[in-house]
Enzyme design. Structure first.
Site, PDB file in Angstrom:
ATOM      1  N   HIS A 111     -23.765 -42.783  10.200  1.00 31.80           N
ATOM      2  CA  HIS A 111     -24.646 -42.605   9.039  1.00 31.80           C
ATOM      3  C   HIS A 111     -25.225 -41.186   8.990  1.00 31.80           C
ATOM      4  O   HIS A 111     -26.296 -40.963   8.424  1.00 31.80           O
ATOM      5  CB  HIS A 111     -25.792 -43.625   9.052  1.00 31.80           C
ATOM      6  CG  HIS A 111     -25.352 -45.036   9.216  1.00 31.80           C
ATOM      7  ND1 HIS A 111     -24.881 -45.811   8.175  1.00 31.80           N
ATOM      8  CD2 HIS A 111     -25.276 -45.825  10.330  1.00 31.80           C
ATOM      9  CE1 HIS A 111     -24.559 -47.007   8.618  1.00 31.80           C
ATOM     10  NE2 HIS A 111     -24.777 -47.042   9.925  1.00 31.80           N
TER      11      HIS A 111
ATOM     12  N   SER B 295     -22.463 -13.441  -0.404  1.00 29.85           N
ATOM     13  CA  SER B 295     -23.115 -13.695  -1.686  1.00 29.85           C
ATOM     14  C   SER B 295     -23.259 -12.394  -2.451  1.00 29.85           C
ATOM     15  O   SER B 295     -23.469 -11.329  -1.868  1.00 29.85           O
ATOM     16  CB  SER B 295     -24.496 -14.319  -1.451  1.00 29.85           C
ATOM     17  OG  SER B 295     -25.287 -14.277  -2.621  1.00 29.85           O
TER      18      SER B 295
ATOM     19  N   LYS C 243     -26.225 -14.147   3.397  1.00 30.95           N
ATOM     20  CA  LYS C 243     -25.421 -15.366   3.311  1.00 30.95           C
ATOM     21  C   LYS C 243     -24.053 -15.204   3.954  1.00 30.95           C
ATOM     22  O   LYS C 243     -23.411 -14.177   3.866  1.00 30.95           O
ATOM     23  CB  LYS C 243     -25.230 -15.779   1.839  1.00 30.95           C
ATOM     24  CG  LYS C 243     -26.483 -16.234   1.141  1.00 30.95           C
ATOM     25  CD  LYS C 243     -27.016 -17.539   1.737  1.00 30.95           C
ATOM     26  CE  LYS C 243     -26.080 -18.707   1.528  1.00 30.95           C
ATOM     27  NZ  LYS C 243     -25.845 -19.024   0.104  1.00 30.95           N
TER      28      LYS C 243
ATOM     29  N   GLU D 278     -14.987 -25.355   1.877  1.00 28.74           N
ATOM     30  CA  GLU D 278     -15.378 -26.030   0.646  1.00 28.74           C
ATOM     31  C   GLU D 278     -14.182 -26.206  -0.295  1.00 28.74           C
ATOM     32  O   GLU D 278     -14.026 -27.254  -0.945  1.00 28.74           O
ATOM     33  CB  GLU D 278     -16.487 -25.246  -0.043  1.00 28.74           C
ATOM     34  CG  GLU D 278     -17.798 -25.292   0.722  1.00 28.74           C
ATOM     35  CD  GLU D 278     -18.845 -24.338   0.172  1.00 28.74           C
ATOM     36  OE1 GLU D 278     -20.000 -24.440   0.604  1.00 28.74           O
ATOM     37  OE2 GLU D 278     -18.501 -23.489  -0.678  1.00 28.74           O
TER      38      GLU D 278
END
Length: 465
Positions: free
Chosen positions: A161, A282, A288, A295
Site C-alpha cells: 500500500h 527545468s 530541478k 516518466e
C-alpha cells in the site's frame, strides 16, 4: 495504370478509376512499405517453389528473382519510388518488377493472392519483432541482475500500500522485476512457437488448384509448417494480437518499475539518482533534476495497450475470411513495436546509469516499526504463543512506541514486559533490520543468500538458452 486510369493489377472488372478519396482511404503504402523486405523474401520463396513444381519455367523464375533482388536493393538505398495509386507494398513491388523484366513479372502472382501474401509478410515481420524484443528484454534483465548482485545485502524498506511494511534487500526487490521480465521473455518465446505456421499458398481463402508445395515455401521462410486451414490462414491476426498483448504486459511492467524510479529519485526518498543521460532540467527552476525518461516509459503502456484494444475491436466482428478492415492491423502494431523497443532500451540505460543511495535505503528500512512482524514471530517461536495473540501484543507495543515517539527497539525491557511479562532481553536481536532480512530464509525470500541463489539461477538460465 491502364489508359483509362484503372489499376492494371485488378482493374479489368472496372470502367473507371477510384475516386481520389477512395484512393486515399484504400492505400496502405504509407505504412506497409515497412514490409518490403518480408514481401520480397516471400515472393522469392514462392517463385522458387513454382519453378521447382514445374508451374513456371526456371528461366522465368530466375528473371523474377533477379528483378526482386534489384528492387530490394533500390529500397535499401532509398531510391525506390512508392506510389499511393498502387495501394500497397505488394502492388508497388510487382509494378516495379514489370518495369524491370516485362510481362513475365505477372507470373509471380500465380497460385497466390494478396490475402495470403500480406498475412505471410506481416507474420514474418511480427516474428522478427519478437526476436528483437527477446534480445531487448534480456538486456533489461541483465541490468537488473547487475543491480541485484551489487545490492544483494543492502537493506531497504519493503512496501505494501506504499506504506513501509518489512525490511527487505535491494537485491530482492530488483529480482522481483527479473521475474516479471522473465515472464515477458517466456511469453515471447511461446508466441514465436505458436505463430510459426506459414499462410503462403492459402491464396484468397480456398487454396489453389496449382500443384504447389506449401511445405517447401514454409521451410524456405523459416516456418515450421504451413497453416493447416486456408480460411484461417488468411483471416488470422491472432499473432498480431498476441504480440500486442505481450507488449502491453511488458510495458505495464516497465511502467511499474518506472513509477518506482520516479518515486525513489524524489527529494523525499533519495533512494536513487538517475544518471545525467536519462534526466532533464527545468526551464525555470535551476535546481530541478527531472526523471523524464522514467516518466515517458511509464506513459508508453497507454499507447501500447491502446493499440491492443484497437486491433481487438477491429477484429471482433469480422466474418471469415478476409475483409479490408484488416488493413487497419499494421499501423497499430508498428507503433506499439517502436514504442516498446524504445521503452525497453531506455529502461536498460536507466538501470545501468543510475546510482543507489545505500545509506538512504538503510535509514528508511529501520523506520516506521518495520520489524514489528519480526517481534510477533519472536513471540510465537520463543514463547509459543498463537500468532493472533502475538499480533495483538505487538500491536500494543507499537502503540506504546508511538506514544513515546520512538521505535520498537528503543523501548526498554521493562516497558515491553508491561505489555507481556515473559518477554526477555533476546527480543532486541529480532528487532534489527539486518537480522530481519537474514532470517527470511524461505525459498524466494529476501535473505541475501537466497537472493544470490536466484541471481545464479537466472544467470545460468540466460547462458544455457
Amino acid at each position: 495504370m491502364t489508359k483509362d486510369g484503372t489499376n492494371q493489377m485488378w482493374g479489368g472488372r472496372f470502367a473507371a478509376k477510384p475516386a481520389p478519396i477512395m484512393e486515399t482511404l484504400n492505400a496502405s503504402i504509407a505504412f506497409d512499405q515497412r514490409l518490403a523486405e518480408q514481401d520480397i523474401r516471400g515472393s522469392i520463396a514462392h517463385v522458387t517453389m513454382l519453378a521447382a513444381q514445374g508451374i513456371i519455367s526456371d528461366h522465368d523464375s530466375q528473371s523474377i528473382q533477379q528483378g526482386l533482388t534489384t528492387i530490394l536493393s533500390e529500397i535499401s538505398r532509398g531510391e525506390f519510388k512508392f506510389s499511393a495509386e498502387l495501394e500497397d507494398i505488394h502492388m508497388n513491388v510487382e509494378a516495379r518488377l514489370q518495369d524491370l523484366i516485362g510481362e513475365v513479372a505477372g507470373k509471380l502472382h500465380t497460385a497466390r493472392s494478396r490475402n495470403d501474401q500480406v498475412a505471410t509478410d506481416f507474420k514474418l515481420w511480427v516474428r522478427e519483432a519478437l526476436e528483437s524484443a527477446d534480445a531487448a528484454i534480456r538486456t533489461v534483465i541483465c541490468s537488473l541482475l547487475e543491480q541485484a548482485r551489487v545490492g544483494a545485502n543492502w537493506v531497504m524498506p519493503g512496501f505494501t500500500h506504499l506504506q513501509s511494511a518489512q525490511p527487505i534487500t535491494w537485491g530482492h526487490h530488483m529480482m522481483a522485476y527479473v521475474e516479471m521480465f522473465g515472464r515477458d521473455l517466456s511469453r515471447v518465446q511461446d508466441a514465436c512457437v505458436r505463430m510459426n505456421e506459414c499462410p503462403l499458398g492459402a491464396a484468397a481463402l480456398a487454396g489453389t488448384s496449382y500443384p504447389i508445395d506449401r511445405h517447401t515455401t514454409a521451410a524456405a521462410l523459416g516456418f515450421s509448417c504451413p497453416n493447416a486451414n486456408s480460411i484461417d490462414a488468411v483471416s488470422d491476426r491472432d499473432f498480431a494480437l498476441e504480440y500486442l498483448a505481450i507488449a502491453s504486459i511488458s510495458a505495464m511492467h516497465l511502467s511499474r518499475l518506472a513509477e518506482e524510479l520516479v518515486i525513489w529519485s524524489s527529494a523525499q526518498f533519495r533512494f536513487v539518482t538517475l544518471g545525467d543521460h536519462f534526466s532533464t532540467g527545468s526551464s525555470i527552476m535551476p535546481q530541478k533534476r527531472n526523471p523524464d525518461a522514467a516518466e515517458l516509459i511509464r506513459a508508453k503502456v497507454g499507447r501500447i495497450l491502446g493499440a491492443t484494444v484497437g486491433l481487438m475491436v477491429v477484429m471482433k466482428g469480422l466474418p471469415l475470411a478476409y475483409s479490408k478492415d484488416m488493413q487497419e492491423d499494421k499501423e497499430q502494431v508498428f507503433d506499439a513495436a517502436d514504442n516498446w523497443a524504445l521503452a525497453l532500451a531506455a529502461m536498460a540505460g536507466i538501470l545501468h546509469d543510475m546510482s543507489v543511495n545505500q545509506h538512504a535505503l538503510a535509514t528508511a528500512a529501520g523506520t516506521v516499526f518495520a520489524t514489528a512482524t519480526d517481534l510477533a514471530d519472536w513471540l510465537v517461536r520463543t514463547l509459543d504463543l498463537p500468532f493472533r495473540q502475538a499480533h495483538h501484543i505487538t500491536g500494543h507495543l507499537v502503540a506504546l512506541a508511538e506514544s513515546k515517539e520512538c521505535d520498537l527497539s528503543d523501548l526498554s525491557l521493562a516497558e515491553m514486559r508491561s505489555v507481556h511479562k515473559e518477554i526477555t532481553e533476546d527480543i532486541f536481536d529480532a528487532l534489527t533490520v539486518e537480522n530481519s532480512v537474514n532470517s527470511r530464509m524461505s525459498y524466494g525470500g529476501t535473505a541475501p543468500v537466497r537472493v544470490r541463489e536466484q541471481i545464479e539461477r537466472w544467470e545460468k538460465m540466460l547462458t544455457d538458452e
